[in-house]
Design an enzyme around this catalytic site. Structure first.
Site, PDB file in Angstrom:
ATOM      1  N   HIS A  68      -2.782   2.971  -5.740  1.00 20.09           N
ATOM      2  CA  HIS A  68      -3.579   2.031  -6.408  1.00 20.09           C
ATOM      3  C   HIS A  68      -3.622   1.043  -6.820  1.00 20.09           C
ATOM      4  O   HIS A  68      -3.562  -0.323  -6.627  1.00 20.09           O
ATOM      5  CB  HIS A  68      -4.413   2.348  -5.087  1.00 20.09           C
ATOM      6  N   ARG A 104      -0.655  -2.146  -7.081  1.00 17.43           N
ATOM      7  CA  ARG A 104      -1.340  -2.924  -6.284  1.00 17.43           C
ATOM      8  C   ARG A 104      -2.388  -3.592  -6.995  1.00 17.43           C
ATOM      9  O   ARG A 104      -2.075  -5.205  -6.884  1.00 17.43           O
ATOM     10  CB  ARG A 104      -2.083  -1.864  -5.033  1.00 17.43           C
ATOM     11  N   ARG A 153       0.915  -1.244   0.530  1.00 16.55           N
ATOM     12  CA  ARG A 153       0.014   0.117   0.034  1.00 16.55           C
ATOM     13  C   ARG A 153       1.031   1.492  -0.001  1.00 16.55           C
ATOM     14  O   ARG A 153       2.188   1.333   0.411  1.00 16.55           O
ATOM     15  CB  ARG A 153      -0.919   0.143   0.994  1.00 16.55           C
ATOM     16  N   TYR A 169      -9.998 -10.136  -7.680  1.00 12.99           N
ATOM     17  CA  TYR A 169      -9.077 -10.471  -8.405  1.00 12.99           C
ATOM     18  C   TYR A 169      -9.995 -11.574  -9.500  1.00 12.99           C
ATOM     19  O   TYR A 169      -9.387 -11.596 -10.164  1.00 12.99           O
ATOM     20  CB  TYR A 169      -7.635 -10.990  -8.033  1.00 12.99           C
ATOM     21  N   HIS A 206      -4.356  -8.978   3.518  1.00 12.04           N
ATOM     22  CA  HIS A 206      -6.202  -8.835   3.181  1.00 12.04           C
ATOM     23  C   HIS A 206      -5.975 -10.147   4.248  1.00 12.04           C
ATOM     24  O   HIS A 206      -5.656 -10.423   4.635  1.00 12.04           O
ATOM     25  CB  HIS A 206      -6.403  -9.484   2.150  1.00 12.04           C
ATOM     26  N   LYS A 241      -2.318  -2.156   7.290  1.00 13.75           N
ATOM     27  CA  LYS A 241      -2.802  -1.665   8.703  1.00 13.75           C
ATOM     28  C   LYS A 241      -2.975  -2.429   9.647  1.00 13.75           C
ATOM     29  O   LYS A 241      -2.661  -3.459  10.107  1.00 13.75           O
ATOM     30  CB  LYS A 241      -4.257  -2.159   7.794  1.00 13.75           C
TER      31      LYS A 241
END
Length: 313
Positions: free
Chosen positions: A258, A261, A163, A293, A284, A187
Site C-alpha cells: 500500500h 499507492r 490497490r 496527500y 477514490h 471497490k
C-alpha cells in the site's frame, strides 16, 4: 444469535451485493461486524436479539463502549486495543443494517441514526522518497522468473497506484499494451482505466516472455501467477514486496504494497498533478480520501495556489 437474525444478516449481505454492488471482501466485513454486534447484544440483553425492534441507541452506544476496551486477537496484532477507525467502521455497518431494516419495514425508525461516529485522526501517509525508487526497482533478482515477476509488480504498483486486490485480479487481457492503459476492477466492482509508462510495460513483457506467454496469450490468464501457475495470492505479494520494502525503508514500518499507492499519489502531487485527476487515477469515491496527500507537502499546495490564483499575491 438465533436463526432469524442470521437469515436477516444474510439477506442484508445479499442486498449489499445486488443493490449496492459492494465487493465480496466488503460484504464479508459487514457480516463480521454484525456477528460481533449481536454477540455483544446476546450478553448485554438477550431479549433484544429475539426482538430487534427493541434495540435502541443506548444498546448501540454500549456496544461501541465495549469495543474501546477490546483487544485485537488477530495474529501479529499483539493484543493492541481496537482503533477508533475500526469502531467507526463497525458503527457504519450497524447504521447501514438498521437503514436496511427500515427499508424492508422490519422496524419503523433507525436507532443508530443519531449515534455519533468516533473522531478519527487521519494519518499522513508514509511514502518512498523519489531518490530511493530506482534502488527499490533494482532489488529483485531478474535472472530468475520470480525476480522478473517481483520487478514487474513493483513497477506496475508504482506506475499506477492500484490497490493490492486490484493487482491480484488482473488478467493479461486487462492490459491494453498498445495504448499503455490498464483496466482495473476496484471497490464495488467499479471499472476504471489507468495509464502506465513504458518501464512498467517493459518489465511485464520480460516477465511474460520468461514464463512463455505474451500479449497474444489467452486474455483470461492471470497477469501474475504464483506456484502451479495459479493466480498469485495477496499474501504472496505482501510477503515478497515486504522484504524489498523493509530494506528500502530501514525497518518494518510501512513495509506493505500500500505504501506504493501512497507514493504514487504523493509523487503525482509533487509534480503538479491536479487533485481531481489524482482522485480519478486512484479510484477514490470521495475527494476527501485524496486530500490526505495535500498534508504530505503543504508547501507544494501553497506554491500551486500562488501560481494559479489571481489574488494569491
Amino acid at each position: 444469535m438465533n436463526d432469524l437474525v442470521t437469515d436477516i444478516i444474510q439477506d442484508f449481505q445479499s442486498y449489499l451485493g445486488k443493490e449496492r454492488n459492494l465487493s465480496k471482501n466488503t460484504i464479508s466485513a459487514y457480516g463480521r461486524d454484525l456477528v460481533r454486534f449481536f454477540t455483544f447484544l446476546n450478553d448485554y440483553d438477550s431479549t433484544l436479539v429475539n426482538d430487534i425492534s427493541r434495540i435502541d441507541r443506548q444498546a448501540i452506544r454500549h456496544f461501541l463502549g465495549s469495543e474501546f476496551d477490546r483487544r485485537d486477537s488477530r495474529p501479529g496484532r499483539k493484543e493492541r486495543k481496537i482503533t477508533a477507525r475500526t469502531i467507526a467502521r463497525e458503527l457504519a455497518t450497524v447504521k447501514s443494517f438498521f437503514k436496511y431494516l427500515v427499508l424492508i419495514e422490519k422496524i419503523k425508525d433507525n436507532p443508530a441514526m443519531h449515534v455519533q461516529t468516533p473522531k478519527i485522526d487521519k494519518q499522513i501517509p508514509n511514502f518512498i522518497q523519489f531518490n530511493k525508487i530506482q534502488a527499490l526497482m533494482r532489488m529483485p533478482d531478474r535472472s530468475t522468473l520470480r525476480g522478473k515477476r517481483d520487478h514487474a509488480i513493483l513497477e506496475l504498483f508504482y506506475a499506477t497506484g492500484i490497490r493490492l486486490s486490484e493487482l491480484v485480479g488482473l488478467n493479461i487481457g486487462s492490459v491494453n499494451h498498445k495504448e499503455n492503459l490498464l483496466k482495473v476492477v476496484g471497490k464495488g466492482n467499479k471499472e476504471r482505466i489507468v495509464p502506465f509508462g513504458d518501464k512498467a510495460k517493459k518489465a511485464i513483457e520480460q516477465y511474460l516472455r520468461a514464463r512463455e506467454n505474451s500479449w497474444a496469450s489467452d486474455s483470461q490468464l492471470p497477469l501474475f501467477i504464483g506456484t502451479k501457475e495459479k493466480r498469485i495470492s495477496t499474501r504472496t505479494v505482501q510477503n515478497r514486496l515486504g522484504e524489498y520494502l523493509k530494506r528500502i525503508l530501514g525497518g518494518k514500518k510501512g513495509a506493505s504494497p500500500h505504501i506504493l499507492r501512497h507514493t504514487f499519489g504523493t509523487h503525482l502531487l509533487d509534480n503538479d498533478a491536479d487533485i481531481r485527476s489524482i482522485q480519478e487515477l486512484l479510484g477514490h469515491s470521495s475527494i476527501s480520501s485524496t486530500q490526505i496527500y495535500t498534508k504530505v507537502n503543504p508547501e507544494k499546495i501553497k506554491k500551486i495556489y500562488k501560481d494559479a490564483h489571481p489574488h494569491a499575491s
